[in-house]
Scaffold this motif. Structure first.
Motif, mmCIF file in Angstrom:
data_model
loop_
_atom_site.group_PDB
_atom_site.id
_atom_site.type_symbol
_atom_site.label_atom_id
_atom_site.label_comp_id
_atom_site.label_asym_id
_atom_site.label_seq_id
_atom_site.Cartn_x
_atom_site.Cartn_y
_atom_site.Cartn_z
ATOM 1 N N THR A 178 0.847 -1.194 0.000
ATOM 2 C CA THR A 178 0.000 0.000 0.000
ATOM 3 C C THR A 178 0.878 1.237 0.000
ATOM 4 O O THR A 178 1.986 1.238 0.537
ATOM 5 C CB THR A 178 -0.915 0.027 1.227
ATOM 6 O OG1 THR A 178 -0.106 0.063 2.421
ATOM 7 C CG2 THR A 178 -1.810 -1.202 1.274
ATOM 8 N N ASP A 179 0.374 2.293 -0.631
ATOM 9 C CA ASP A 179 1.086 3.570 -0.622
ATOM 10 C C ASP A 179 0.973 4.177 0.766
ATOM 11 O O ASP A 179 -0.125 4.263 1.333
ATOM 12 C CB ASP A 179 0.491 4.524 -1.658
ATOM 13 C CG ASP A 179 0.717 4.026 -3.075
ATOM 14 O OD1 ASP A 179 1.745 3.352 -3.295
ATOM 15 O OD2 ASP A 179 -0.143 4.289 -3.942
ATOM 16 N N GLN A 180 2.114 4.630 1.293
ATOM 17 C CA GLN A 180 2.128 5.171 2.643
ATOM 18 C C GLN A 180 2.787 6.540 2.691
ATOM 19 O O GLN A 180 3.831 6.763 2.072
ATOM 20 C CB GLN A 180 2.894 4.244 3.591
ATOM 21 C CG GLN A 180 2.175 2.966 3.941
ATOM 22 C CD GLN A 180 2.978 2.191 4.961
ATOM 23 O OE1 GLN A 180 3.806 1.378 4.624
ATOM 24 N NE2 GLN A 180 2.726 2.468 6.220
ATOM 25 N N GLN A 181 2.159 7.447 3.420
ATOM 26 C CA GLN A 181 2.786 8.713 3.724
ATOM 27 C C GLN A 181 3.836 8.479 4.816
ATOM 28 O O GLN A 181 3.726 7.523 5.589
ATOM 29 C CB GLN A 181 1.744 9.724 4.197
ATOM 30 C CG GLN A 181 0.678 10.054 3.167
ATOM 31 C CD GLN A 181 1.253 10.700 1.930
ATOM 32 O OE1 GLN A 181 2.165 11.527 2.015
ATOM 33 N NE2 GLN A 181 0.744 10.318 0.760
ATOM 34 N N PRO A 182 4.858 9.327 4.919
ATOM 35 C CA PRO A 182 5.890 9.148 5.952
ATOM 36 C C PRO A 182 5.323 9.031 7.359
ATOM 37 O O PRO A 182 5.778 8.208 8.161
ATOM 38 C CB PRO A 182 6.761 10.402 5.796
ATOM 39 C CG PRO A 182 6.600 10.786 4.360
ATOM 40 C CD PRO A 182 5.179 10.447 4.016
#
Length: 204
Positions: free
Chosen positions: A103-107
């Motif tokens: 999944t795409d994750q923000q920092p």
């Protein structure tokens, strides 16, 4: 200056001895870390309550989890919808029809996942890099309070409270904007190995 009497000296000596004895037997972070990291596998159910300022009632979700010391966490959400997640040091993957997909994750989200694994696995050394830790209680009944040190985490959390015994049982995340999350880990069982299905989910 008036010298203390023999009784006062004896009382002072007794108090110092009791203080030293209690300190020697106090439940410490190193003991908690060892206690939480000992189980090879922990399984159980979870109930998560997300309290949002804009809503009168919390958002409640339920499911099952498997925490494996060498692999990470399987998080199986069952209500209000069904979704399976795998959380490890490399990030989060979601089960799809074609298998596990990253999944795409923000920092900030990635940092929260690392924090979650450190909390459940009892990695107090990792937690101390970003939090001031305050541990109270005994091995059977303890509470650990985490106060953020870093500015990044201070923007997300005001404090995190973790309670438990042999394993973590209650995690409360207090956010700086007023929202909060309460996670209850119930019916937990400790095992020394993964099932064949769990092993496959972690490694494929």
């Amino acid at each position: 200056m008036r010298q203390p009497s023999l009784f006062q000296r004896a009382l002072l000596t007794l108090c110092l001895a009791l203080a030293m004895a209690s300190g020697a037997h106090a439940f410490e972070l190193t003991q908690l870390s060892q206690q939480l990291s000992e189980p090879v596998v922990i399984r159980g159910n979870f109930v998560q309550e997300k309290h949002l300022r804009a809503l009168p009632l919390p958002l409640v979700s339920r499911g099952q989890f498997v925490l494996a010391r060498e692999h990470g966490l399987l998080w199986s959400l069952q209500q209000p919808l069904q979704q399976d997640y795998r959380i490890s040091g490399s990030g989060i993957a979601q089960r799809t029809l074609s298998g596990w997909e990253p999944t795409d994750q923000q920092p900030a989200a990635a940092r929260q996942n690392q924090l979650f694994l450190a909390v459940l696995g009892g990695d107090t050394e990792a937690l101390q890099r970003d939090f001031q830790l305050d541990l109270r209680g005994t091995a059977e009944d303890w509470m650990l309070t985490l106060t953020p040190r870093s500015k990044l985490l201070q923007q997300i959390f005001s404090a995190i409270h973790i309670q438990g015994g042999a394993t973590a049982q209650r995690i409360e995340l207090l956010e700086t904007q007023g929202d909060s999350t309460l996670l209850l880990l119930e019916s937990t069982e400790v095992d020394d190995q993964l099932s064949a299905v769990e092993q496959h989910d972690f490694t494929h």
